[in-house]
Design an enzyme around this catalytic site. Sequence first.
Site, PDB file in Angstrom:
ATOM      1  N   ASP A   1      -0.103   2.930   0.773  1.00  9.68           N
ATOM      2  CA  ASP A   1      -0.360   4.355   0.542  1.00  9.68           C
ATOM      3  C   ASP A   1      -1.608   4.784   1.324  1.00  9.68           C
ATOM      4  OD1 ASP A   1      -2.299   3.172  -1.017  1.00  9.68           O
ATOM      5  OD2 ASP A   1      -1.845   4.310  -2.840  1.00  9.68           O
ATOM      6  N   SER A   2      -2.264   3.819   1.992  1.00  8.42           N
ATOM      7  CA  SER A   2      -3.328   4.170   2.945  1.00  8.42           C
ATOM      8  C   SER A   2      -2.764   5.069   4.051  1.00  8.42           C
ATOM      9  CB  SER A   2      -3.958   2.909   3.540  1.00  8.42           C
ATOM     10  OG  SER A   2      -2.975   2.020   4.013  1.00  8.42           O
ATOM     11  N   GLU A  62      -9.249  -6.110  -4.117  1.00 10.44           N
ATOM     12  CA  GLU A  62      -9.894  -5.200  -3.153  1.00 10.44           C
ATOM     13  C   GLU A  62     -11.349  -4.948  -3.551  1.00 10.44           C
ATOM     14  OE1 GLU A  62      -7.743  -1.662  -2.033  1.00 10.44           O
ATOM     15  OE2 GLU A  62      -9.412  -0.980  -0.770  1.00 10.44           O
ATOM     16  N   GLU A  67      -1.005  -0.562  -8.478  1.00  8.37           N
ATOM     17  CA  GLU A  67      -2.411  -0.792  -8.812  1.00  8.37           C
ATOM     18  C   GLU A  67      -2.621  -0.854 -10.317  1.00  8.37           C
ATOM     19  OE1 GLU A  67      -4.907   2.125  -6.878  1.00  8.37           O
ATOM     20  OE2 GLU A  67      -4.067   1.683  -4.891  1.00  8.37           O
TER      21      GLU A  67
HETATM   22  O1  KIV Z   1      -2.568   1.047   0.964  1.00 11.94           O
HETATM   23  C1  KIV Z   1      -3.163   0.060   1.429  1.00 11.94           C
HETATM   24  O2  KIV Z   1      -3.413  -0.055   2.633  1.00 11.94           O
HETATM   25  C2  KIV Z   1      -3.587  -0.964   0.497  1.00 11.94           C
HETATM   26  C3  KIV Z   1      -4.398  -2.085   1.058  1.00 11.94           C
HETATM   27  C4  KIV Z   1      -5.819  -1.665   1.096  1.00 11.94           C
HETATM   28  C5  KIV Z   1      -4.221  -3.341   0.295  1.00 11.94           C
HETATM   29  O3  KIV Z   1      -3.333  -0.884  -0.669  1.00 11.94           O
END
Ligand code: KIV
Length: 262
Positions: free
Chosen positions: A44-45, A181, A114
């Site tokens: 979701d980044s 994280e 998460e």
């Molecule tokens: O969305 C993402 O890129 C992540 C990573 C930071 C593990 O959750």
Amino acid sequence: MKKWTVATFQAAKGRQKLGCCTAYDACFAHLADAAGVPCILVGDSMGMTMLGYGTTLPVKMEETLSATAAVARAVKDALVVADLPFGSYQCGDDLAMANAVACLKAGADAVKLEGGARVCGLIRRMTEAGIPVLAHVGMTPQSVNAYGGFKTQGKTREAAEQVMCDAQAVQDAGAFAVTLECVPDDLAAAVTAALRIPTVGIGAGPVCDAQWLVMHDLLGLNDGHVPSFVKKYAALAETAKAAFAQYVAEVADGTFPPPRTK
Ligand code: KIV
């Protein structure tokens, strides 16, 4: 190369450290897969790297599904993990199940969500339904508003105990691996030693069983701020800007396109 599965990913614990990364489209997923990246997260980044938001919170389920399908079409060997976006699993377990099922139908091998103890019921239900779950504890970016910023977690003794309890709880609920994280290195090392499932660290030091890097950080595609733990393995932003600038200049001065010979 052989297709990575949840089982082979787990079997690497203690044998082989795995460098994993995000990707959000077919082009880069193909390149990462061809280079031997064992696990690709459709993170979701993408909200921040691809869509221009300041956090991951605005990412929609449709965006995750479209990116997951593109990545899955391009990948041969890597394990593809779809990151359930904010709102897709917080509004009731039936909706969460439907969204996780949709990720697998789009081509993902597993989903990531998460949270620690509070999401264990959901992890158990997904696992029992045949949906492999990669958990995510420590700093969970979807809680950025609760933290008041992207802050390292687990720094006090109580907070470290909470991270350890969360990691153990998600393992007991059936998660096949857990992301750690932005937690202190010694805490990540202790969690890695305590768990039988692999830990995948990001900003969590060298001892984790595997690492994540966000693709844009790894490739130097990001023109702005990058977290201090990031290593840039290329400087593609500079390469791309130079190519765009040369193209614009060559069109302006008539060098491109050249006259055709026939
Ligand atoms: O969305 C993402 O890129 C992540 C990573 C930071 C593990 O959750």
